[in-house]
Design an enzyme around this catalytic site. Sequence first.
Site, mmCIF file in Angstrom:
data_model
loop_
_atom_site.group_PDB
_atom_site.id
_atom_site.type_symbol
_atom_site.label_atom_id
_atom_site.label_comp_id
_atom_site.label_asym_id
_atom_site.label_seq_id
_atom_site.Cartn_x
_atom_site.Cartn_y
_atom_site.Cartn_z
ATOM 1 N N GLY A 116 -41.980 0.170 -12.933
ATOM 2 C CA GLY A 116 -42.946 -0.830 -13.386
ATOM 3 C C GLY A 116 -43.911 -1.223 -12.273
ATOM 4 C CG ASP A 141 -41.310 -7.297 -18.401
ATOM 5 O OD1 ASP A 141 -40.337 -7.392 -19.169
ATOM 6 O OD2 ASP A 141 -41.322 -7.800 -17.260
HETATM 7 O O1 F6P Z 1 -37.993 -5.120 -15.578
HETATM 8 C C1 F6P Z 1 -38.476 -6.233 -16.231
HETATM 9 C C2 F6P Z 1 -37.381 -7.213 -16.562
HETATM 10 O O2 F6P Z 1 -36.572 -6.681 -17.567
HETATM 11 C C3 F6P Z 1 -37.957 -8.572 -16.937
HETATM 12 O O3 F6P Z 1 -38.324 -8.682 -18.253
HETATM 13 C C4 F6P Z 1 -36.862 -9.515 -16.509
HETATM 14 O O4 F6P Z 1 -37.381 -10.767 -16.163
HETATM 15 C C5 F6P Z 1 -36.308 -8.834 -15.317
HETATM 16 O O5 F6P Z 1 -36.548 -7.459 -15.457
HETATM 17 C C6 F6P Z 1 -34.841 -9.059 -15.080
HETATM 18 O O6 F6P Z 1 -34.466 -8.335 -13.963
HETATM 19 P P1 F6P Z 1 -33.005 -8.171 -13.383
HETATM 20 O O7 F6P Z 1 -32.238 -7.308 -14.308
HETATM 21 O O8 F6P Z 1 -33.211 -7.510 -12.074
HETATM 22 O O9 F6P Z 1 -32.425 -9.533 -13.281
#
Ligand code: F6P
Length: 407
Positions: A116, A141
């Site tokens: 991303g 996202d």
């Molecule tokens: O990669 C995006 C995402 O899925 C977001 O929508 C979310 O806020 C974040 O990653 C959560 O990340 P992690 O799994 O690292 O807590």
Amino acid sequence: MEDAMIKRIGLLTSGGDCQALNATMRGVVKGLSNSVENLEVYGFDDGYKGLIYGKYRMLTAKDFSGILTQGGTILGTSRQPFKLMRVPDEKGLDKVEAMKQTYYKLCLDCLVILGGNGTQKTANLLREEGLNIIHLPKTIDNDLCGTDHCPGFGSAAKYIGTTFAELERDCHVYATKAVTIVEVMGRDAGWLTAASCLARANGAKGPDFIYLCEVPFSIDTFLKDVKAKLEKQDAVIIAVSEGVKNKDGRYISEEVQSSAVDSFGHSYIAGAAKVLEDAVRNEIGCKVRSIELNLMQRCAAHLASATDIQESRMLGKTACQYALEGATGMMAAVIRTSDKPYATEFKALPVCDIANAIKSVPADYINDAGNDVTEKMVDYLTPLIQGEMNTVSRLAFAGRPQGNRVD
Ligand code: F6P
């Protein structure tokens, strides 16, 4: 096409999980293997970490077989904040130099990177440092610029739409005033929260309100919306982005902080839906529940969108074509050429032009009151969730092979 200079590639996945990561990698490797004899593929473990610390393994065709609908990533991933890339690690290791050394040590012709926004910035940095890179988008996202949508998004959107349709059935079984607030991932863009509108596809009413992080959020206006709706009906269902912020740019979840602290001693910040649940309980006083969909929305391989998986595989194949043609510093993007019928083509875009921006939901996809989406959003989303995969994650009964059974 003639064998280009590609003989040996590196592959890594970085950032948060989503569906279609494995499908995209399979596309890359299948595509290259068709054109390159004795292709060598090195997979880096845990995203950029593997490149920095030299953790990799040679992958064979076997590694890519049967993974099309498998959630997660066969390589693992990590978050390596871009702003820390130039900061030496705790042992004084220069991370950028370390990545370059691994690349040159393995004599890679190209590094294919799936990720991303943050991943993209580091990919661009490596390009500036002279490495041959091809970037492939991915994120639930859906906030990467240049591409119509990102691998992984369609499947997550399908999960969200389906879940809201099912929640609606549940929430309306009681003739009791009750509010259900569902928090959907997406820190900087509300695309995935907007997908809750897809619940309306099969005649469901869909969420009563959809609040995206593109619109400044006011708890007072939210309470007014909910009160007015409760006067007309018993159950009220709400979709809210985890990233909603007030007009001063502060996350709603920061507005109410509990005195609890985590293991680092940092104040615990509640989720947006939890904050709104408390507001409804205190100010309206009816039954209220908040639901954080959390990881389910990105790991739900049982509901993967066939469009997402197949398109991601094709995008991977296309990216390897760019690599064969000698392109570097490019991102493979999906360009939509028509909504109805849905049609797309793939294009290579310079990653340096798109690496530092976020694709927000456009204003005309959001209604004037800022509490729902417009038909434009429905038209945009609908093609992305089409089709089912016969996924390995659906449990088979008594060891029977999976498949469609019509009784
Ligand atoms: O990669 C995006 C995402 O899925 C977001 O929508 C979310 O806020 C974040 O990653 C959560 O990340 P992690 O799994 O690292 O807590």
